[in-house]
Design an enzyme around this catalytic site. Structure first.
Site, PDB file in Angstrom:
ATOM      1  N   SER A 159      17.293 -59.854 -67.958  1.00  0.00           N
ATOM      2  CA  SER A 159      17.318 -61.314 -68.103  1.00  0.00           C
ATOM      3  C   SER A 159      16.105 -61.752 -68.905  1.00  0.00           C
ATOM      4  O   SER A 159      14.963 -61.500 -68.502  1.00  0.00           O
ATOM      5  CB  SER A 159      17.263 -61.977 -66.719  1.00  0.00           C
ATOM      6  OG  SER A 159      16.872 -63.340 -66.870  1.00  0.00           O
ATOM      7  N   HIS A 181      21.026 -60.590 -70.618  1.00  0.00           N
ATOM      8  CA  HIS A 181      21.401 -61.722 -69.753  1.00  0.00           C
ATOM      9  C   HIS A 181      20.558 -62.936 -70.118  1.00  0.00           C
ATOM     10  O   HIS A 181      19.330 -62.859 -70.181  1.00  0.00           O
ATOM     11  CB  HIS A 181      21.152 -61.333 -68.291  1.00  0.00           C
ATOM     12  CG  HIS A 181      21.644 -62.288 -67.269  1.00  0.00           C
ATOM     13  ND1 HIS A 181      22.958 -62.342 -66.865  1.00  0.00           N
ATOM     14  CD2 HIS A 181      20.981 -63.233 -66.550  1.00  0.00           C
ATOM     15  CE1 HIS A 181      23.086 -63.271 -65.924  1.00  0.00           C
ATOM     16  NE2 HIS A 181      21.913 -63.818 -65.711  1.00  0.00           N
ATOM     17  N   ASP A 235      19.689 -66.728 -69.099  1.00  0.00           N
ATOM     18  CA  ASP A 235      19.770 -67.701 -67.999  1.00  0.00           C
ATOM     19  C   ASP A 235      19.586 -69.114 -68.510  1.00  0.00           C
ATOM     20  O   ASP A 235      18.499 -69.483 -68.958  1.00  0.00           O
ATOM     21  CB  ASP A 235      18.701 -67.383 -66.942  1.00  0.00           C
ATOM     22  CG  ASP A 235      19.092 -66.205 -66.097  1.00  0.00           C
ATOM     23  OD1 ASP A 235      18.270 -65.285 -65.927  1.00  0.00           O
ATOM     24  OD2 ASP A 235      20.242 -66.194 -65.605  1.00  0.00           O
ATOM     25  N   MET A 253      19.520 -73.060 -67.737  1.00  0.00           N
ATOM     26  CA  MET A 253      19.299 -73.949 -66.599  1.00  0.00           C
ATOM     27  C   MET A 253      19.052 -75.374 -67.104  1.00  0.00           C
ATOM     28  O   MET A 253      18.369 -75.569 -68.113  1.00  0.00           O
ATOM     29  CB  MET A 253      18.092 -73.477 -65.786  1.00  0.00           C
ATOM     30  CG  MET A 253      18.224 -72.053 -65.291  1.00  0.00           C
ATOM     31  SD  MET A 253      16.769 -71.562 -64.345  1.00  0.00           S
ATOM     32  CE  MET A 253      17.101 -69.795 -64.189  1.00  0.00           C
ATOM     33  N   HIS A 313      24.607 -66.930 -68.580  1.00  0.00           N
ATOM     34  CA  HIS A 313      24.791 -67.406 -67.197  1.00  0.00           C
ATOM     35  C   HIS A 313      24.463 -68.890 -67.164  1.00  0.00           C
ATOM     36  O   HIS A 313      23.298 -69.280 -67.303  1.00  0.00           O
ATOM     37  CB  HIS A 313      23.843 -66.593 -66.293  1.00  0.00           C
ATOM     38  CG  HIS A 313      23.815 -67.025 -64.870  1.00  0.00           C
ATOM     39  ND1 HIS A 313      22.858 -66.548 -63.985  1.00  0.00           N
ATOM     40  CD2 HIS A 313      24.604 -67.852 -64.149  1.00  0.00           C
ATOM     41  CE1 HIS A 313      23.061 -67.072 -62.795  1.00  0.00           C
ATOM     42  NE2 HIS A 313      24.119 -67.871 -62.861  1.00  0.00           N
ATOM     43  N   MET A 333      23.748 -72.046 -65.414  1.00  0.00           N
ATOM     44  CA  MET A 333      23.344 -72.720 -64.178  1.00  0.00           C
ATOM     45  C   MET A 333      23.142 -74.196 -64.526  1.00  0.00           C
ATOM     46  O   MET A 333      22.019 -74.722 -64.546  1.00  0.00           O
ATOM     47  CB  MET A 333      22.050 -72.095 -63.624  1.00  0.00           C
ATOM     48  CG  MET A 333      22.287 -70.705 -63.058  1.00  0.00           C
ATOM     49  SD  MET A 333      20.787 -69.760 -62.834  1.00  0.00           S
ATOM     50  CE  MET A 333      20.634 -69.069 -64.486  1.00  0.00           C
ATOM     51  N   MET A 338      24.995 -63.895 -56.840  1.00  0.00           N
ATOM     52  CA  MET A 338      23.602 -64.337 -56.888  1.00  0.00           C
ATOM     53  C   MET A 338      22.899 -63.806 -55.647  1.00  0.00           C
ATOM     54  O   MET A 338      23.283 -64.142 -54.509  1.00  0.00           O
ATOM     55  CB  MET A 338      23.522 -65.856 -56.923  1.00  0.00           C
ATOM     56  CG  MET A 338      23.893 -66.478 -58.253  1.00  0.00           C
ATOM     57  SD  MET A 338      23.003 -65.796 -59.632  1.00  0.00           S
ATOM     58  CE  MET A 338      21.322 -66.273 -59.225  1.00  0.00           C
ATOM     59  N   GLY A 385      11.556 -63.501 -60.532  1.00  0.00           N
ATOM     60  CA  GLY A 385      10.477 -63.019 -59.667  1.00  0.00           C
ATOM     61  C   GLY A 385      10.651 -63.276 -58.188  1.00  0.00           C
ATOM     62  O   GLY A 385       9.706 -63.087 -57.413  1.00  0.00           O
ATOM     63  N   ASP A 443      22.599 -60.406 -59.496  1.00  0.00           N
ATOM     64  CA  ASP A 443      21.571 -61.116 -60.245  1.00  0.00           C
ATOM     65  C   ASP A 443      20.517 -61.709 -59.322  1.00  0.00           C
ATOM     66  O   ASP A 443      20.787 -62.657 -58.590  1.00  0.00           O
ATOM     67  CB  ASP A 443      22.276 -62.247 -61.024  1.00  0.00           C
ATOM     68  CG  ASP A 443      21.362 -63.000 -61.936  1.00  0.00           C
ATOM     69  OD1 ASP A 443      21.837 -63.926 -62.606  1.00  0.00           O
ATOM     70  OD2 ASP A 443      20.167 -62.655 -61.998  1.00  0.00           O
ATOM     71  N   GLY A 444      19.324 -61.083 -59.375  1.00  0.00           N
ATOM     72  CA  GLY A 444      18.216 -61.693 -58.637  1.00  0.00           C
ATOM     73  C   GLY A 444      17.524 -60.716 -57.711  1.00  0.00           C
ATOM     74  O   GLY A 444      18.146 -60.223 -56.763  1.00  0.00           O
TER      75      GLY A 444
HETATM   76  C1  DX5 Z   1      17.743 -66.694 -61.407  1.00  0.00           C
HETATM   77  C2  DX5 Z   1      18.391 -66.017 -62.592  1.00  0.00           C
HETATM   78  C3  DX5 Z   1      18.193 -64.525 -62.572  1.00  0.00           C
HETATM   79  C4  DX5 Z   1      16.743 -64.175 -62.668  1.00  0.00           C
HETATM   80  C5  DX5 Z   1      16.557 -62.723 -62.337  1.00  0.00           C
HETATM   81  O1  DX5 Z   1      18.190 -68.012 -61.341  1.00  0.00           O
HETATM   82  O2  DX5 Z   1      19.775 -66.250 -62.593  1.00  0.00           O
HETATM   83  O3  DX5 Z   1      18.884 -63.926 -63.667  1.00  0.00           O
HETATM   84  O4  DX5 Z   1      16.271 -64.425 -63.969  1.00  0.00           O
HETATM   85  O5  DX5 Z   1      15.175 -62.523 -62.348  1.00  0.00           O
HETATM   86  P1  DX5 Z   1      14.524 -61.419 -61.380  1.00  0.00           P
HETATM   87  O6  DX5 Z   1      15.174 -60.117 -61.775  1.00  0.00           O
HETATM   88  O7  DX5 Z   1      13.058 -61.480 -61.701  1.00  0.00           O
HETATM   89  O8  DX5 Z   1      14.857 -61.840 -59.983  1.00  0.00           O
HETATM   90 ZN    ZN Z   2      21.125 -65.085 -64.169  1.00  0.00          ZN
END
Ligand code: DX5
Ligand code: ZN
Length: 226
Positions: A7, A32, A34, A36, A68, A70, A139, A147, A177-178
């Site tokens: 990501s 990936h 992200d 938002m 992705h 969000m 998720m 993080g 993911d996460g």
């Molecule tokens: C969180 C994201 C994830 C995140 C993963 O909202 O959708 O993709 O970036 O990051 P790590 O691997 O650091 O949890």
């Molecule tokens: Zn994601």
């Protein structure tokens, strides 16, 4: 072997091209992204212009841009992300009152359709998605930030989705993911995941490790025979 999808949320945005080159050199074939909007989740990240800016580097290397969303009203932006280079577009059930239509819209735009849900959203909301989605994303953190720590209850959810996909003979990807790290990636794959999103575990720069070192630390547990 299960696939790692870094990501870029945790990448160095002042050197994004270099960070992407490093994961490409490490043999990554999904990236990936992200997205938002500060409404559906409490953070704002990037949009189609950044996807467009990395498209050529990724396509030249055969890397799939896995986006992705969000964001609220994702149906308004599917075309823009696919035009910018997204090959997979994943939407949240929580933002899609017309999920079947939105999945069709993603496919009509020429991308694979992913469906995801937040950690406390019932798996039953996926019941109608199994037959129509190309990818189901679990998720394993509350969306919004990299993080965070993996939510242990996610493993049971992954296994339940894997069971359902196998039951209907679906070849949809099961992505997680996460909070994916070297110390939990094997158990996540053993539960049934085949695509692992990792942000801070790949782009984190602690202990002087390189991005290649980080990817190797994620791959090593997956090579161990049972
Ligand atoms: C969180 C994201 C994830 C995140 C993963 O909202 O959708 O993709 O970036 O990051 P790590 O691997 O650091 O949890
Ligand atoms: Zn994601």
């Amino acid at each position: 072997m299960a696939r790692i999808a870094p990501s870029i949320l945790s990448a160095d945005f002042a050197n994004l091209g270099n960070d992407i080159a490093a994961v490409i050199d490490a043999g990554i074939d999904w990236l990936h992204v992200d997205v938002m909007d500060g409404h559906f989740v409490p953070n704002i990240t990037i949009g189609p212009p950044v996807v467009r800016s990395i498209r050529n580097q990724c396509e030249t290397a055969g890397v799939v841009l896995d986006v992705h969303l969000m964001i609220e009203k994702p149906e308004r932006y599917i075309g823009a992300f696919v035009d910018a280079g997204a090959r997979i577009v994943t939407v949240h059930v929580e933002t899609c009152p017309h999920l079947h239509r939105t999945v069709q819209q993603i496919r009509s735009a020429g991308a694979l359709a992913g469906v995801t849900l937040n950690p406390a959203t019932s798996l039953s909301t996926l019941d109608e998605a199994y037959e129509i989605a190309d990818l189901l994303l679990v998720m394993s953190v509350n969306p919004g930030f990299g993080g965070q720590s993996y939510i242990p209850a996610s493993t049971r959810r992954i296994a339940a989705i894997r069971e359902r996909l196998d039951e209907i003979g679906s070849d949809a990807y099961l992505q997680v993911d996460g909070g994916v790290k070297p110390d939990n990636i094997r158990s996540i794959v053993d539960a049934g995941a085949d695509v692992l999103v990792a942000g801070s575990a790949v782009f984190g720069r602690s202990d002087g490790r390189t991005i290649a070192d980080n990817i190797e630390r994620l791959r090593a547990p997956l090579r161990l025979s049972v």
